[in-house]
Structures are given as structure tokens and as C-alpha cells.
Design an enzyme around this catalytic site. Structure first.
Site, PDB file in Angstrom:
ATOM      1  N   TYR A 200       1.460   2.300   2.093  1.00 40.10           N
ATOM      2  CA  TYR A 200       0.508   1.761   1.113  1.00 40.10           C
ATOM      3  C   TYR A 200      -0.696   2.679   0.984  1.00 40.10           C
ATOM      4  O   TYR A 200      -0.979   3.493   1.862  1.00 40.10           O
ATOM      5  CB  TYR A 200       0.070   0.343   1.493  1.00 40.10           C
ATOM      6  CG  TYR A 200      -0.817   0.256   2.718  1.00 40.10           C
ATOM      7  CD1 TYR A 200      -0.277   0.107   3.990  1.00 40.10           C
ATOM      8  CD2 TYR A 200      -2.206   0.321   2.601  1.00 40.10           C
ATOM      9  CE1 TYR A 200      -1.086   0.021   5.108  1.00 40.10           C
ATOM     10  CE2 TYR A 200      -3.027   0.229   3.714  1.00 40.10           C
ATOM     11  CZ  TYR A 200      -2.471   0.078   4.966  1.00 40.10           C
ATOM     12  OH  TYR A 200      -3.273  -0.001   6.072  1.00 40.10           O
ATOM     13  N   CYS A 201      -1.373   2.559  -0.157  1.00 38.77           N
ATOM     14  CA  CYS A 201      -2.634   3.277  -0.378  1.00 38.77           C
ATOM     15  C   CYS A 201      -3.494   2.410  -1.296  1.00 38.77           C
ATOM     16  O   CYS A 201      -3.189   1.242  -1.505  1.00 38.77           O
ATOM     17  CB  CYS A 201      -2.378   4.657  -0.967  1.00 38.77           C
ATOM     18  SG  CYS A 201      -1.514   4.625  -2.544  1.00 38.77           S
ATOM     19  N   THR A 202      -4.553   2.973  -1.842  1.00 34.10           N
ATOM     20  CA  THR A 202      -5.521   2.161  -2.591  1.00 34.10           C
ATOM     21  C   THR A 202      -4.921   1.546  -3.859  1.00 34.10           C
ATOM     22  O   THR A 202      -4.948   0.346  -4.054  1.00 34.10           O
ATOM     23  CB  THR A 202      -6.741   3.023  -2.984  1.00 34.10           C
ATOM     24  OG1 THR A 202      -7.173   3.726  -1.824  1.00 34.10           O
ATOM     25  CG2 THR A 202      -7.856   2.170  -3.526  1.00 34.10           C
ATOM     26  N   ILE A 229      -3.394  -1.616  -2.529  1.00 27.96           N
ATOM     27  CA  ILE A 229      -4.187  -2.716  -1.981  1.00 27.96           C
ATOM     28  C   ILE A 229      -4.846  -3.516  -3.107  1.00 27.96           C
ATOM     29  O   ILE A 229      -4.963  -4.735  -3.035  1.00 27.96           O
ATOM     30  CB  ILE A 229      -5.272  -2.157  -1.030  1.00 27.96           C
ATOM     31  CG1 ILE A 229      -4.613  -1.388   0.109  1.00 27.96           C
ATOM     32  CG2 ILE A 229      -6.145  -3.257  -0.484  1.00 27.96           C
ATOM     33  CD1 ILE A 229      -5.539  -0.379   0.778  1.00 27.96           C
TER      34      ILE A 229
END
Ligand SMILES: [Zn+2]
Ligand SMILES: [Zn+2]
Length: 360
Positions: A200-202, A229
Site C-alpha cells: 500500500y501507499c498514499t 490509504i
């Protein structure tokens, strides 16, 4: 028709005021193979100019990355036109309706052809960026990460995951995305080719590429949190799902972070007290990004050290003199690392496993 905007800032603002549209801010990206980026660029420019779309967009052989403002009243038309483009059909559009931003977040339409849509320094001639991992929505993400055999990895940089991350995630202590991929492969993933990997990342864009990279490297079960996120937090709340994210989601705008849970999982880099607000050191020769509590903010006047505070309080002329010939790029690059910060690790230790101690 003219394919470039040549008006200055004032003229552009007047023009927008004149037109008087209400805008909605939209961002989207996708990796795809674009054979002729310049041609596609001109096509988009003509199409969007007619709809009074403003904002910035990058187009490359590898895809498109776009942040634009679309007049609310042409939204259906905009979407229809966009989806009529093969590789953009069904692309996820991220809307920002309620952000307290400037009246005109963008003044004109800028579409640029670049080598890459994301400046990440990866050599992706070697792998196919469109062969990405399996997208997970919030519900699927929660389910898969409930399985203790799943490896959950944060693909953001150390200063991002420090203030907030998913429970149980592996948090690589890296400074840049470019460094992180080979590093994560070597120290975390090697030998786990058959395990479920969730990244996952932003906002999801880094994982689009990272997942393709790891699939190319032979990892079989690569998953990524769709929309990152930002979308997860929104959807989990809306759908009443368990929120597995603790702390703040670091974002690269004025707010520096969006609170997702009430937990404060980091400490002030100057005094060690719980804090998760980033400050940019006010000394113009420093601009270090670090975590500072309100107390230290007052006593250090928004600076990272007494040294910086002293410089910051000198007359501007004197400061300029001191800066002459100084190369401060190192500290800007080394976001959040400095010998002055007692409560932040200086050397890259790279891996920290979240044991979630501070929240128990
Ligand atoms: Zn403090
Ligand atoms: Zn400083």
C-alpha cells in the site's frame, strides 16, 4: 486552435472569474502503453480546452497522471469523453469536493509530455508496468491482511509511515521510492515468492509500479490496495468496516497529514513526547522536515535546532550572506534526518517491524 496557454497569472485569474464556473478537483492516473504521447497530448488539450478544464497533467509512453479541475456542469460530458479513450475506460477518478483550497487551485490547462509520469528513477524498460498486481478494495484488504501468512508492506518513505500506518505492516526505513524496491526485495521479500504480498501507499500510484516490478521479479501473489490509504479510509468509514490504519496519513500539501485514527504513534524529534505534526524548519538554509510538538514549536520558533533558530532570527541580509555558496540540498533530500534531532534515527536502519507497542 492554440495548443498552449500564453496568458499571465492575472489575466488567467480574470479569465476564470469571468467564466464563473464552479469546479470540482479530480485526480487520476494509469499506466498504459501510449505510442505517441505528443499526439495524445494535443488530443487531450483540445478536448479539455473546450470544456474549460484547468490543471496539470503528465503524459509519457508509460501512462498518464492528472490533477485537474473540471467545471461541475460539464462533469458528465468530461467523464464520457474520458472513458471513450480505450485505456482510460473505467479509470478511477478521485474527487475532492470539500477541500478548503485556494479559490482557483489551477489557473490554466497544462499538459506536458514527460519521460515518466512519476519521477521515481526506475528503469522500467526492463519490465512491463501494465502487468500490475491484483487490486484490493477496503473489504478485501481487511480480509487478506487478517491472514497471519500475508506480508503487508508499506511502500512509502520513513517520514510518511512514521506518523501513521496499517497495523502489522512492515515499514521499510527508506528515503525514496527508487531505493525502496531493490531494498525491499533483498531484505524482506526474498524467499517469499509464493506468499501473499499486500502493498500500500498514499494514493495507490506507487504500488501500481511496485506491484508490476515484483511480479516481473517472480513474485506470484502480489496485491495492492486500490486507491491507497486515502480511498481506504474513506471507504472503510462509509461501509462501516474495521479501520486498520492507525495515526495520520501523511500528505504532501499544507496539512502534512490527515488524521485517520486518534492514535499518536510517533514522538517529537526534539523532546520525545508523543507528537505527529510535521514542521518544515523555518531556517531558509535548512527546511528540514521533522516532527515537532507544540511546546518545542514555541521554544524553537519552528526551527529544528538552536543553530537554525539563531540563523532564522538574524536580519534577512545577514542570512543571505551566510547561505552564499552553501549547498543545502542534502538536508532537503534527507527529509527528517539530522544530527540535531535526538529522537530520530540518523542512520538508515531500513527495516522496522511494527510491534504496535505504543498503542497497547
Ligand atoms: Zn517536543
Ligand atoms: Zn533546521
Amino acid at each position: 486552435m492554440q495548443l498552449w496557454n500564453k496568458l499571465n497569472k492575472e489575466e488567467l485569474e480574470l479569465q476564470l472569474r469571468d467564466i464563473g464556473h464552479e469546479y470540482v478537483t479530480i485526480s487520476f492516473y494509469t499506466y498504459a502503453k501510449i505510442a505517441n504521447p505528443s499526439l495524445f497530448r494535443d488530443h487531450l488539450f483540445v478536448m479539455w480546452s473546450k470544456l474549460d478544464v484547468v490543471g496539470r497533467t503528465y503524459i509519457a509512453h508509460e501512462g498518464i497522471n492528472s490533477q485537474i479541475a473540471v467545471p461541475t456542469k460539464v462533469l458528465p460530458e468530461f467523464r464520457e469523453q474520458l472513458y471513450s479513450i480505450d485505456f482510460l475506460n473505467g479509470v478511477r477518478l478521485n474527487y475532492a469536493f470539500d477541500e478548503a483550497e485556494a479559490e482557483f487551485p489551477f489557473l490554466k490547462l497544462k499538459i506536458k509530455v514527460r519521460n515518466k509520469i512519476l519521477a521515481d528513477g526506475l528503469n522500467d524498460e526492463t519490465f512491463d508496468v501494465t502487468k500490475k498486481g491484483i487490486h484490493l478494495n477496503a473489504e478485501e484488504f481487511n480480509k487478506l491482511t487478517d491472514d497471519p501468512g500475508t506480508m503487508l508492506i508499506d511502500f512509502r518513505n520513513h517520514y510518511e509511515s512514521e506518523v501513521g500506518h496499517f497495523k502489522g505492516a512492515i515499514l521499510p526505513d527508506v528515503d525514496t521510492f527508487r531505493d525502496s524496491l531493490p531494498h525491499i526485495e533483498e531484505t524482506i521479500l526474498k524467499g517469499n515468492e509464493n506468499k501473499n504480498i499486500v502493498m500500500y501507499c498514499t494514493g495507490g500510484i506507487r504500488c501500481e509500479k511496485a506491484s508490476a516490478y515484483f511480479k516481473y521479479k517472480g513474485f506470484k501473489n502480489v496485491h495492492q490496495l486500490e486507491g491507497g490509504i486515502i480511498k481506504y479510509a474513506h471507504d472503510a468509514k462509509k461501509q462501516g468496516l474495521e479501520n486498520k490504519f492507525i495515526g495520520k496519513n501523511f500528505v504532501f500539501d499544507e496539512r502534512r497529514g490527515e488524521r485517520i485514527s486518534d492514535d499518536i504513534i510517533s514522538v517529537c524529534h526534539q523532546c520525545g513526547e508523543p507528537a505527529d505534526t510535521h514542521t518544515n524548519c523555518l531556517n531558509n538554509a535548512c527546511h528540514l522536515l521533522f516532527i515537532q510538538c507544540d511546546g518545542c514549536k514555541d521554544s524553537f520558533e519552528n526551527c529544528c535546532s538552536k543553530e537554525c533558530q539563531e540563523i532564522h532570527n538574524l536580519p534577512e541580509e545577514k542570512q543571505k550572506e551566510l547561505r552564499k555558496g552553501l549547498d543545502n540540498s542534502n538536508q532537503i533530500f534527507k527529509k527528517g534526518r539530522s544530527k540535531h534531532l535526538k529522537f530520530k534515527s540518523n542512520k538508515e536502519k531500513h527495516i522496522s517491524l511494527d510491534t504496535n507497542k505504543k498503542n497497547k
